[in-house]
Design a protein around this motif. Structure first.
Motif, PDB file in Angstrom:
ATOM      1  N   LEU A 153      -0.412   1.504 -11.436  1.00  0.00           N
ATOM      2  CA  LEU A 153      -0.752   2.498 -12.443  1.00  0.00           C
ATOM      3  C   LEU A 153      -2.042   3.175 -12.052  1.00  0.00           C
ATOM      4  O   LEU A 153      -3.071   2.517 -11.848  1.00  0.00           O
ATOM      5  N   ASP A 154      -1.993   4.517 -11.919  1.00  0.00           N
ATOM      6  CA  ASP A 154      -3.177   5.331 -11.672  1.00  0.00           C
ATOM      7  C   ASP A 154      -3.666   5.932 -12.984  1.00  0.00           C
ATOM      8  O   ASP A 154      -2.862   6.431 -13.782  1.00  0.00           O
ATOM      9  N   THR A 155      -4.967   5.902 -13.182  1.00  0.00           N
ATOM     10  CA  THR A 155      -5.582   6.545 -14.344  1.00  0.00           C
ATOM     11  C   THR A 155      -6.578   7.585 -13.839  1.00  0.00           C
ATOM     12  O   THR A 155      -7.575   7.233 -13.194  1.00  0.00           O
ATOM     13  N   LYS A 156      -6.295   8.856 -14.110  1.00  0.00           N
ATOM     14  CA  LYS A 156      -7.162   9.935 -13.668  1.00  0.00           C
ATOM     15  C   LYS A 156      -8.341  10.065 -14.623  1.00  0.00           C
ATOM     16  O   LYS A 156      -8.162  10.199 -15.832  1.00  0.00           O
ATOM     17  N   LEU A 157      -9.539  10.045 -14.069  1.00  0.00           N
ATOM     18  CA  LEU A 157     -10.744  10.097 -14.874  1.00  0.00           C
ATOM     19  C   LEU A 157     -11.400  11.470 -14.864  1.00  0.00           C
ATOM     20  O   LEU A 157     -12.398  11.680 -15.562  1.00  0.00           O
ATOM     21  N   SER A 158     -10.865  12.421 -14.092  1.00  0.00           N
ATOM     22  CA  SER A 158     -11.442  13.764 -14.014  1.00  0.00           C
ATOM     23  C   SER A 158     -10.352  14.754 -13.631  1.00  0.00           C
ATOM     24  O   SER A 158      -9.440  14.419 -12.872  1.00  0.00           O
ATOM     25  N   SER A 159     -10.463  15.967 -14.163  1.00  0.00           N
ATOM     26  CA  SER A 159      -9.543  17.045 -13.783  1.00  0.00           C
ATOM     27  C   SER A 159     -10.178  17.982 -12.765  1.00  0.00           C
ATOM     28  O   SER A 159      -9.523  18.885 -12.259  1.00  0.00           O
ATOM     29  N   LYS A 160     -11.473  17.765 -12.456  1.00  0.00           N
ATOM     30  CA  LYS A 160     -12.204  18.644 -11.535  1.00  0.00           C
ATOM     31  C   LYS A 160     -12.195  18.127 -10.108  1.00  0.00           C
ATOM     32  O   LYS A 160     -12.282  18.900  -9.163  1.00  0.00           O
ATOM     33  N   ARG A 161     -12.128  16.808  -9.940  1.00  0.00           N
ATOM     34  CA  ARG A 161     -12.137  16.201  -8.608  1.00  0.00           C
ATOM     35  C   ARG A 161     -11.352  14.896  -8.649  1.00  0.00           C
ATOM     36  O   ARG A 161     -11.041  14.385  -9.728  1.00  0.00           O
ATOM     37  N   THR A 162     -11.056  14.336  -7.492  1.00  0.00           N
ATOM     38  CA  THR A 162     -10.367  13.059  -7.433  1.00  0.00           C
ATOM     39  C   THR A 162     -11.272  11.961  -7.966  1.00  0.00           C
ATOM     40  O   THR A 162     -12.360  11.714  -7.436  1.00  0.00           O
ATOM     41  N   SER A 163     -10.830  11.320  -9.016  1.00  0.00           N
ATOM     42  CA  SER A 163     -11.539  10.196  -9.618  1.00  0.00           C
ATOM     43  C   SER A 163     -10.472   9.341 -10.293  1.00  0.00           C
ATOM     44  O   SER A 163     -10.070   9.607 -11.425  1.00  0.00           O
ATOM     45  N   VAL A 164      -9.997   8.326  -9.583  1.00  0.00           N
ATOM     46  CA  VAL A 164      -8.804   7.586 -10.015  1.00  0.00           C
ATOM     47  C   VAL A 164      -9.078   6.089 -10.000  1.00  0.00           C
ATOM     48  O   VAL A 164      -9.510   5.528  -8.983  1.00  0.00           O
ATOM     49  N   PHE A 165      -8.819   5.432 -11.131  1.00  0.00           N
ATOM     50  CA  PHE A 165      -8.850   3.973 -11.202  1.00  0.00           C
ATOM     51  C   PHE A 165      -7.408   3.474 -11.141  1.00  0.00           C
ATOM     52  O   PHE A 165      -6.531   3.995 -11.831  1.00  0.00           O
ATOM     53  N   ARG A 166      -7.171   2.453 -10.315  1.00  0.00           N
ATOM     54  CA  ARG A 166      -5.803   1.979 -10.077  1.00  0.00           C
ATOM     55  C   ARG A 166      -5.737   0.462 -10.165  1.00  0.00           C
ATOM     56  O   ARG A 166      -6.646  -0.244  -9.691  1.00  0.00           O
ATOM     57  N   VAL A 167      -4.661  -0.040 -10.747  1.00  0.00           N
ATOM     58  CA  VAL A 167      -4.315  -1.458 -10.691  1.00  0.00           C
ATOM     59  C   VAL A 167      -2.898  -1.559 -10.126  1.00  0.00           C
ATOM     60  O   VAL A 167      -2.063  -0.681 -10.358  1.00  0.00           O
ATOM     61  N   HIS A 168      -2.624  -2.626  -9.376  1.00  0.00           N
ATOM     62  CA  HIS A 168      -1.302  -2.741  -8.760  1.00  0.00           C
ATOM     63  C   HIS A 168      -0.987  -4.190  -8.427  1.00  0.00           C
ATOM     64  O   HIS A 168      -1.884  -5.041  -8.316  1.00  0.00           O
ATOM     65  N   TYR A 169       0.309  -4.463  -8.265  1.00  0.00           N
ATOM     66  CA  TYR A 169       0.783  -5.747  -7.754  1.00  0.00           C
ATOM     67  C   TYR A 169       1.895  -5.451  -6.754  1.00  0.00           C
ATOM     68  O   TYR A 169       2.741  -4.569  -6.970  1.00  0.00           O
ATOM     69  N   SER A 170       1.919  -6.206  -5.641  1.00  0.00           N
ATOM     70  CA  SER A 170       2.967  -6.009  -4.639  1.00  0.00           C
ATOM     71  C   SER A 170       3.310  -7.328  -3.976  1.00  0.00           C
ATOM     72  O   SER A 170       2.484  -8.246  -3.897  1.00  0.00           O
ATOM     73  N   ASP A 171       4.530  -7.416  -3.523  1.00  0.00           N
ATOM     74  CA  ASP A 171       5.029  -8.546  -2.736  1.00  0.00           C
ATOM     75  C   ASP A 171       5.787  -7.926  -1.571  1.00  0.00           C
ATOM     76  O   ASP A 171       6.914  -7.472  -1.717  1.00  0.00           O
ATOM     77  N   ASP A 172       5.143  -7.900  -0.407  1.00  0.00           N
ATOM     78  CA  ASP A 172       5.690  -7.135   0.715  1.00  0.00           C
ATOM     79  C   ASP A 172       5.309  -7.812   2.017  1.00  0.00           C
ATOM     80  O   ASP A 172       4.592  -8.824   2.031  1.00  0.00           O
ATOM     81  N   ILE A 173       5.777  -7.249   3.130  1.00  0.00           N
ATOM     82  CA  ILE A 173       5.432  -7.760   4.453  1.00  0.00           C
ATOM     83  C   ILE A 173       4.739  -6.664   5.248  1.00  0.00           C
ATOM     84  O   ILE A 173       4.975  -5.464   5.033  1.00  0.00           O
TER      85      ILE A 173
END
Length: 702
Positions: free
Chosen positions: A388-408
């Protein structure tokens, strides 16, 4: 152009000005009356023809009706019209900034941001007729000395050299006007090699002793509008009607006007904040303030008529599909599908098929969930991730992200945090001969932020459970590695030009050099059992000279502490280590791989590598009209490993220089792919020819 930089406005401390651009597609302006009369007669003739029923599919019928609607609309309107008002700012201290004051494109009420970034202009560019790399395809003749604006001016005629035996010595492609006092480019007049194929006039004028572009008028042929007309009004019962073709030339018209010049002005840092291009308005409501002349009746009718047709044909949806595909996505409504997740080839999974979906700004301007899933047909396992990305600004890239993965993942790779889709595309098949993979179950959080237009940063915290998927033992660890780490990634691209769009940052002009740095630290806290440091960095630079196009890629890394092999580095090879057949020698390249090196063979805890290529400054034709070029390449790497005995599996330490040279035929036989032959040199060269060569095939442009 020895005085270009001295005469350029960018030699000033600062400046700003505005511009108005009008881009249109229409029939030849001298033929509009004939075109309208022809369409009127054609409409009358069609009305008299008895209506007949033809067997047509629904799509064919719809396309036919849309085509006829478009022809009828262009009686009174142009084919296409785009207006744009722009403010240009420059400062030696803060750089340059472009503000789109307003824009309106016929057929597209919503702005196409990729198009807004286009600059069909010679603004701050050397015309191709004068650029050093093109000097060998033109001939120049000093023809006259005249007065323009009370300034002595040299007139130089030029012509393009094509076939020296057939060219007309009296036919010129244009004139260059050079100011005699400071040798500045004053005016450029161009015409096409073929009659009535196009022309252009570009004018510069001195302001504060620097030469600013003030106007551009370009006309370029863009095919024909063709209509079949009957040779007879009526035919006999058994006679077949004969037709002739009526043609009207279509042209692209570009008109750029520059005005409101101010030089050496006081500017604020805040004026240059954010990205290099910013859209202030894009609905056309302010254009009347910046037009240098009023729209004609034909131009004014274009917006209404073409808007209606484009909406009916759903063209905007198709354009969105293309623009997103260039970014590596396929967009369907509020869903963006990652094309790089569709398939992959590697030795551990064999064929991997999958899907990756992200909800875009049409779902929410703040929250953007995503997930992916993939299945390997050899290991028969599912891999997945959700975030899940949460955008914190509409003027520039400012993104807080949380994630889970099970991959190789393949062992020993450098961090790819800021790689763009084209760089990642080159990596898809790099592990086709490599089965050194590990499983990674990861929960993480990160913060991505653009410090400026040039500098991006990402801080990530990850809790991981990892285990090797090949025969591997590290010290006294079981095949179960618990890790807690933090990673800081940086990208610095001072020549990149970016634009913020509703879907995120768009890099509309990729510049060089580019620098990437990643520092990772493992901690023995929060369940982590690994204590290590890992640093990798690389730089890419590309430039043109009289010798052609040069590209330099320098990479390096160092790892220390207690960590499994995948926290060290593989020197990536493309060859099959277990076969010498011709087919096994053919591979596709990746960004930092070695064409003649066996895959999965060399590992180090510190290394430095150089990839250099030189595209030669000449072109040649083989089949068709497309030209080919030749590129020479040199690759080298050196590394070391302090305690290789701690890692129990079959590998070699690259402790001597590995070198290879190659030649690449770009656009092989005029086709859309490149073919290269590489040969190993130096310490790792063997006496057996088959051990030393590799063949590289890739799509042109990647």
């Amino acid at each position: 152009m020895q005085n270009y930089k001295k005469n350029s406005p960018q030699a000033l401390d600062s400046y700003q000005f505005k511009s108005y651009s009008k881009i249109s597609i229409d029939v030849d302006q001298d033929s509009i009356a004939d075109y309208q009369n022809f369409l009127a007669k054609r409409t009358d003739s069609l009305a008299k023809i008895e209506k007949r029923t033809f067997k047509q599919k629904d799509k064919e019928k719809k396309d036919s009706l849309l085509g006829e609607d478009f022809v009828n609309a262009t009686k009174e309107s142009q084919f296409f019209l785009w207006e744009k008002a722009t403010e240009h700012q420059f400062s030696q201290k803060y750089g340059d900034k472009t503000n789109i004051l307003d824009s309106r494109m016929s057929g597209f009420p919503n702005p196409i941001y990729e198009a807004l970034a286009l600059n069909i202009s010679y603004l701050n560019r050397i015309p191709r007729q004068l650029s050093p790399e093109n000097r060998n395809i033109y001939r120049y003749y000093l023809s006259d000395t005249i007065e323009i604006d009370n300034r002595k001016t040299y007139v130089i005629k030029f012509k393009e050299i094509t076939n020296k035996l057939k060219q007309n010595p009296r036919k010129y492609n244009g004139k260059i006007y050079i100011d005699a006092e400071n040798y500045a480019l004053k005016k450029l007049e161009t015409s096409s090699k073929k009659r009535n194929e196009g022309s252009g006039t570009i004018i510069w004028k001195p302001i504060n002793n620097k030469w600013f572009l003030v106007s551009e008028n370009l006309k370029v042929k863009m095919g024909d509008s063709r209509f079949e007309t009957a040779k007879k009004d009526s035919v006999k019962k058994d006679e077949k009607q004969k037709f002739k073709t009526k043609k009207f030339g279509n042209f692209l018209y570009v008109k750029n006007q520059y005005f409101d010049f101010e030089t050496n002005i006081t500017q604020q840092k805040s004026d240059f904040s954010g990205y290099s291009l910013e859209v202030k308005n894009a609905d056309g409501s302010l254009l009347s303030q910046y037009r240098t002349d009023s729209l004609s009746a034909r131009e004014s009718a274009t917006y209404q008529k073409i808007d209606t047709l484009v909406k009916k044909a759903d063209v905007e949806k198709r354009v969105s599909l293309i623009t997103n595909l260039l970014k590596g996505n396929i967009r369907y409504k509020m869903l963006d599908f990652d094309v790089l997740k569709f398939f992959e080839l590697n030795k551990y999974e064999s064929l991997r098929l999958g899907i990756g979906v992200k909800l875009n700004e049409k779902f929410s301007k703040t929250f953007s969930p995503d997930f992916y899933v993939g299945y390997g047909f050899k290991d028969h396992r599912w891999k997945y991730g959700i975030g899940l990305d949460t955008k914190l600004s509409s003027k520039r890239t400012s993104v807080f992200r949380v994630h889970y993965s099970d991959d190789i993942f393949a062992a020993g790779r450098i961090n790819k945090t800021f790689w763009d889709s084209s760089m990642k595309f080159n990596e898809l098949n790099m592990d086709i001969y490599n089965d050194h993979f590990y499983r990674n179950q990861q929960f993480g959080a990160s913060f991505l932020y653009d410090v400026s237009n040039s500098l991006s940063a990402k801080l990530a915290l990850n809790r991981e459970k990892q285990n090797a998927l090949f025969d591997y033992q590290y010290q006294n660890f079981d095949n179960d590695f618990q890790n807690f780490s933090t990673t800081l990634s940086l990208k610095y691209a001072p020549k990149d030009k970016n634009l913020m769009t509703p879907s995120g940052k768009l890099t509309y002009q990729k510049g060089y050099p580019q620098f990437y740095v990643n520092f990772e630290k493992g901690f023995e806290i929060l369940g982590g059992k690994l204590d290590y440091h890992r640093l990798d960095a690389f730089a890419i630079h590309q430039f043109k000279s009289k010798m052609g196009t040069s590209q330099i890629k320098i990479s390096g890394g160092i790892s220390s502490g207690s960590a499994p092999i995948w926290k060290n580095f593989e020197i990536v090879g493309d060859l099959n280590a277990f076969s010498t057949s011709l087919f096994s020698k053919i591979n596709t390249p990746s960004t930092f791989s070695f064409v003649t090196m066996p895959s999965g063979s060399f590992y180090v805890d510190q290394f430095a590598a150089l990839h250099f290529s030189q595209e030669l400054p000449f072109q040649f034709k083989t089949f068709g009209n497309r030209v080919s070029t030749i590129k020479l390449a040199y690759h080298s790497a050196i590394g070391g490993f302090k305690n290789p005995e701690n890692h129990q599996f079959d590998f070699k330490v690259l402790d001597h220089p590995y070198q290879e040279v190659g030649a690449v035929w770009n656009r092989f036989l005029g086709r859309g792919f490149d073919v290269g032959f590489f040969y190993r040199l130096g310490y790792y060269q063997t006496s057996n020819f088959n051990d030393n060569y590799g063949i590289q095939i890739k799509l042109s442009g990647f």
